[in-house]
Design a protein around this motif. Structure first.
Motif, PDB file in Angstrom:
ATOM      1  N   VAL A 126      -0.561   6.066   1.750  1.00 57.40           N
ATOM      2  CA  VAL A 126      -1.190   6.985   2.717  1.00 57.40           C
ATOM      3  C   VAL A 126      -0.748   8.419   2.429  1.00 57.40           C
ATOM      4  O   VAL A 126      -1.563   9.355   2.412  1.00 57.40           O
ATOM      5  CB  VAL A 126      -0.846   6.592   4.176  1.00 57.40           C
ATOM      6  N   LEU A 127       0.542   8.606   2.164  1.00 55.00           N
ATOM      7  CA  LEU A 127       1.009   9.978   1.923  1.00 55.00           C
ATOM      8  C   LEU A 127       0.408  10.548   0.634  1.00 55.00           C
ATOM      9  O   LEU A 127       0.001  11.714   0.584  1.00 55.00           O
ATOM     10  CB  LEU A 127       2.546  10.039   1.888  1.00 55.00           C
ATOM     11  N   LEU A 128       0.310   9.698  -0.384  1.00 50.20           N
ATOM     12  CA  LEU A 128      -0.321  10.174  -1.626  1.00 50.20           C
ATOM     13  C   LEU A 128      -1.781  10.557  -1.385  1.00 50.20           C
ATOM     14  O   LEU A 128      -2.257  11.576  -1.896  1.00 50.20           O
ATOM     15  CB  LEU A 128      -0.257   9.085  -2.705  1.00 50.20           C
ATOM     16  N   SER A 129      -2.474   9.759  -0.585  1.00 52.13           N
ATOM     17  CA  SER A 129      -3.884  10.108  -0.379  1.00 52.13           C
ATOM     18  C   SER A 129      -4.020  11.353   0.505  1.00 52.13           C
ATOM     19  O   SER A 129      -4.927  12.168   0.297  1.00 52.13           O
ATOM     20  CB  SER A 129      -4.703   8.926   0.135  1.00 52.13           C
ATOM     21  N   ARG A 130      -3.078  11.572   1.422  1.00 54.43           N
ATOM     22  CA  ARG A 130      -3.118  12.828   2.201  1.00 54.43           C
ATOM     23  C   ARG A 130      -2.831  14.020   1.287  1.00 54.43           C
ATOM     24  O   ARG A 130      -3.451  15.086   1.404  1.00 54.43           O
ATOM     25  CB  ARG A 130      -2.095  12.783   3.337  1.00 54.43           C
ATOM     26  N   MET A 131      -1.871  13.842   0.410  1.00 57.37           N
ATOM     27  CA  MET A 131      -1.522  14.931  -0.512  1.00 57.37           C
ATOM     28  C   MET A 131      -2.721  15.262  -1.402  1.00 57.37           C
ATOM     29  O   MET A 131      -3.058  16.426  -1.606  1.00 57.37           O
ATOM     30  CB  MET A 131      -0.316  14.502  -1.355  1.00 57.37           C
ATOM     31  N   LYS A 132      -3.364  14.210  -1.884  1.00 60.69           N
ATOM     32  CA  LYS A 132      -4.516  14.421  -2.779  1.00 60.69           C
ATOM     33  C   LYS A 132      -5.647  15.151  -2.056  1.00 60.69           C
ATOM     34  O   LYS A 132      -6.207  16.117  -2.567  1.00 60.69           O
ATOM     35  CB  LYS A 132      -5.012  13.061  -3.289  1.00 60.69           C
ATOM     36  N   GLU A 133      -5.913  14.694  -0.846  1.00 59.55           N
ATOM     37  CA  GLU A 133      -7.004  15.328  -0.094  1.00 59.55           C
ATOM     38  C   GLU A 133      -6.688  16.799   0.179  1.00 59.55           C
ATOM     39  O   GLU A 133      -7.540  17.682   0.054  1.00 59.55           O
ATOM     40  CB  GLU A 133      -7.236  14.571   1.222  1.00 59.55           C
ATOM     41  N   HIS A 134      -5.438  17.063   0.539  1.00 62.39           N
ATOM     42  CA  HIS A 134      -5.032  18.443   0.815  1.00 62.39           C
ATOM     43  C   HIS A 134      -5.209  19.324  -0.429  1.00 62.39           C
ATOM     44  O   HIS A 134      -5.788  20.410  -0.371  1.00 62.39           O
ATOM     45  CB  HIS A 134      -3.568  18.462   1.279  1.00 62.39           C
ATOM     46  N   ILE A 135      -4.707  18.833  -1.547  1.00 65.73           N
ATOM     47  CA  ILE A 135      -4.770  19.630  -2.783  1.00 65.73           C
ATOM     48  C   ILE A 135      -6.224  19.824  -3.216  1.00 65.73           C
ATOM     49  O   ILE A 135      -6.634  20.933  -3.582  1.00 65.73           O
ATOM     50  CB  ILE A 135      -3.917  18.964  -3.888  1.00 65.73           C
ATOM     51  N   GLU A 136      -7.006  18.741  -3.142  1.00 68.12           N
ATOM     52  CA  GLU A 136      -8.433  18.867  -3.509  1.00 68.12           C
ATOM     53  C   GLU A 136      -9.135  19.908  -2.644  1.00 68.12           C
ATOM     54  O   GLU A 136      -9.938  20.697  -3.123  1.00 68.12           O
ATOM     55  CB  GLU A 136      -9.159  17.531  -3.261  1.00 68.12           C
ATOM     56  N   THR A 137      -8.808  19.890  -1.362  1.00 67.77           N
ATOM     57  CA  THR A 137      -9.510  20.779  -0.435  1.00 67.77           C
ATOM     58  C   THR A 137      -9.076  22.235  -0.627  1.00 67.77           C
ATOM     59  O   THR A 137      -9.903  23.144  -0.687  1.00 67.77           O
ATOM     60  CB  THR A 137      -9.271  20.336   1.021  1.00 67.77           C
ATOM     61  N   VAL A 138      -7.767  22.449  -0.733  1.00 64.84           N
ATOM     62  CA  VAL A 138      -7.269  23.833  -0.803  1.00 64.84           C
ATOM     63  C   VAL A 138      -7.490  24.418  -2.199  1.00 64.84           C
ATOM     64  O   VAL A 138      -8.108  25.491  -2.349  1.00 64.84           O
ATOM     65  CB  VAL A 138      -5.781  23.900  -0.394  1.00 64.84           C
ATOM     66  N   ALA A 139      -7.013  23.720  -3.233  1.00 65.15           N
ATOM     67  CA  ALA A 139      -7.206  24.254  -4.597  1.00 65.15           C
ATOM     68  C   ALA A 139      -8.692  24.243  -4.949  1.00 65.15           C
ATOM     69  O   ALA A 139      -9.181  25.123  -5.663  1.00 65.15           O
ATOM     70  CB  ALA A 139      -6.390  23.457  -5.603  1.00 65.15           C
ATOM     71  N   GLY A 140      -9.427  23.246  -4.428  1.00 62.72           N
ATOM     72  CA  GLY A 140     -10.863  23.161  -4.690  1.00 62.72           C
ATOM     73  C   GLY A 140     -11.617  24.325  -4.060  1.00 62.72           C
ATOM     74  O   GLY A 140     -12.556  24.869  -4.645  1.00 62.72           O
ATOM     75  N   ARG A 141     -11.200  24.737  -2.878  1.00 57.71           N
ATOM     76  CA  ARG A 141     -11.886  25.839  -2.202  1.00 57.71           C
ATOM     77  C   ARG A 141     -11.838  27.129  -3.029  1.00 57.71           C
ATOM     78  O   ARG A 141     -12.785  27.906  -3.041  1.00 57.71           O
ATOM     79  CB  ARG A 141     -11.223  26.083  -0.845  1.00 57.71           C
ATOM     80  N   TYR A 142     -10.703  27.352  -3.678  1.00 54.05           N
ATOM     81  CA  TYR A 142     -10.525  28.617  -4.423  1.00 54.05           C
ATOM     82  C   TYR A 142     -10.656  28.415  -5.935  1.00 54.05           C
ATOM     83  O   TYR A 142     -10.198  29.248  -6.716  1.00 54.05           O
ATOM     84  CB  TYR A 142      -9.163  29.227  -4.068  1.00 54.05           C
ATOM     85  N   LYS A 143     -11.276  27.319  -6.295  1.00 53.68           N
ATOM     86  CA  LYS A 143     -11.452  26.983  -7.716  1.00 53.68           C
ATOM     87  C   LYS A 143     -12.057  28.149  -8.494  1.00 53.68           C
ATOM     88  O   LYS A 143     -13.062  28.732  -8.073  1.00 53.68           O
ATOM     89  CB  LYS A 143     -12.386  25.772  -7.816  1.00 53.68           C
ATOM     90  N   GLY A 144     -11.426  28.483  -9.623  1.00 51.34           N
ATOM     91  CA  GLY A 144     -11.951  29.567 -10.447  1.00 51.34           C
ATOM     92  C   GLY A 144     -11.635  30.950  -9.911  1.00 51.34           C
ATOM     93  O   GLY A 144     -11.942  31.959 -10.550  1.00 51.34           O
ATOM     94  N   ARG A 145     -11.030  31.044  -8.717  1.00 51.06           N
ATOM     95  CA  ARG A 145     -10.736  32.359  -8.112  1.00 51.06           C
ATOM     96  C   ARG A 145      -9.232  32.613  -8.069  1.00 51.06           C
ATOM     97  O   ARG A 145      -8.794  33.764  -8.080  1.00 51.06           O
ATOM     98  CB  ARG A 145     -11.311  32.405  -6.693  1.00 51.06           C
ATOM     99  N   ILE A 146      -8.459  31.537  -7.985  1.00 51.92           N
ATOM    100  CA  ILE A 146      -7.001  31.653  -8.037  1.00 51.92           C
ATOM    101  C   ILE A 146      -6.583  31.279  -9.448  1.00 51.92           C
ATOM    102  O   ILE A 146      -6.945  30.207  -9.935  1.00 51.92           O
ATOM    103  CB  ILE A 146      -6.367  30.735  -6.972  1.00 51.92           C
TER     104      ILE A 146
END
Ligand code: GLA
Length: 331
Positions: free
Chosen positions: A106-126
């Motif tokens: 569960v913690l790994l899947s929460r971590m993955k979702e968080h990273i996908e959402t945050v790093a994904g939002r700024y993809k190519g900009r950060i």
């Protein structure tokens, strides 16, 4: 000679980026200094877990977006800080609805979702992310810091975080970031950690040396030894959170209204010394970020002593260049 027309980022254009940590206040109050002297920004707090993801399923990006848009509209690069850390991360992340620890999966899947959402939002900009912050223990007897990430997932939480970040934004340079990274004990642990990651094929591209230092240390020798060791891993290095406190770490009973001349002289010498080293290592150092902009606002005003003023930067409380600034731009 006071050199008000010189721009720090222009002087260092052929060396490395010059960054500053900012917040919603300082992008207004320190805008002139930021635009003139800096080429990169880091959000001081607004991209951390607690700020972007305060509750399960709830993401809040207003502050982070505002800083991102400020950077873009002014042609500044943006470092992301930070995806996985033991502080400023809400309890819900580690708990189920009864308050018990969640499972590793569960913690790994929460971590993955968080990273996908945050790093994904700024993809190519950060252009670079601090993926994992401060995972190595200060105390001699332990290697990993015993965080909840570590306790629940195990030591491979670090590898997994980098893999998720790489999937979310394949072009971002991914950093392991830590403090005390130039002192021998911690330096050797960080080196082993990153060496192991490289051997396992984990996508890691750099080491972030925070640089919460003081006018008394670290020594030039410790800084160079650490840079040489980290460089031997074939990674880039960034100084990610630079400030030079005017106090010694354990000097908790002195409190001044103004820095003494002796402090300012030592600070000039230390800034001169460390920037000489940074220039010497320009091939591997790609950015030097200050953890703030000017002496009127620094987290050190509250740490490690609450309400004790500190003066750690190149610009004074009135946003004027200090003697240390002159030393850093004249070489
Ligand atoms: C650490 C973190 C930063 C910041 C400082 C204190 O270095 O990496 O994000 O919180 O502490 O301001």
């Amino acid at each position: 000679m006071s050199n008000h027309s010189v721009s720090l980022k222009d002087v260092y254009r052929d060396y490395f980026l010059i960054g500053a940590a900012v917040n919603l206040g300082t992008i207004k109050s320190h805008k002139d200094l930021i635009l003139k002297h800096f080429s990169s920004l880091t959000a001081e707090n607004d991209m951390k877990f607690a700020s972007t993801h305060p509750r399960e399923g709830v993401y809040t990006f207003e502050a982070a977006d505002t800083i991102m848009e400020f950077a873009e509209s002014n042609g500044l690069k943006m470092r992301g800080h930070t995806l996985v850390w033991h502080q400023q991360t809400p309890d819900w992340v580690f708990q189920d609805s009864d308050g018990n620890d969640v499972s590793r999966d569960v913690l790994l899947s929460r971590m993955k979702e968080h990273i996908e959402t945050v790093a994904g939002r700024y993809k190519g900009r950060i252009y670079a992310w601090d993926v994992v912050n401060e995972a190595v223990e200060d105390k001699r007897d332990y290697f990993y810091r015993k965080t909840r990430w570590f306790e629940i997932i195990g030591e491979d939480y670090i590898d997994r975080a980098f893999e998720y970040a790489h999937e979310a934004d394949p072009d971002a340079a991914l950093f392991y970031n830590d403090y005390s990274a130039v002192y021998p004990g911690k330096r050797d642990k960080i080196y082993s950690l990153v060496k192991g990651m490289k051997e396992r094929g984990v996508p890691i591209h750099g080491i972030g040396i925070q640089g919460h230092w003081s006018i008394y240390g670290p020594s030039a020798e410790d800084i160079k030894t650490a840079l040489d060791l980290y460089a031997s891993l074939g990674l880039q290095i960034q100084i990610t959170e630079l400030d030079l406190s005017v106090y010694k770490w354990d000097e908790r009973d002195i409190e001044l209204k103004q820095p003494t001349q002796e402090m300012l002289d030592l600070q000039e010498k230390k800034y001169d010394e460390i920037f000489r080293i940074f220039r010497e290592y320009r091939d591997i150092i790609t950015s030097v970020t200050f953890w703030g902009v000017a002496d009127d606002r620094t987290w050190l005003d509250n740490f490690p002593v609450r309400n004790r003023k500190n003066w750690p930067f190149l610009f004074d409380v009135n946003h004027c260049p200090k003697g240390a600034f002159e030393r850093v731009v004249n070489f």
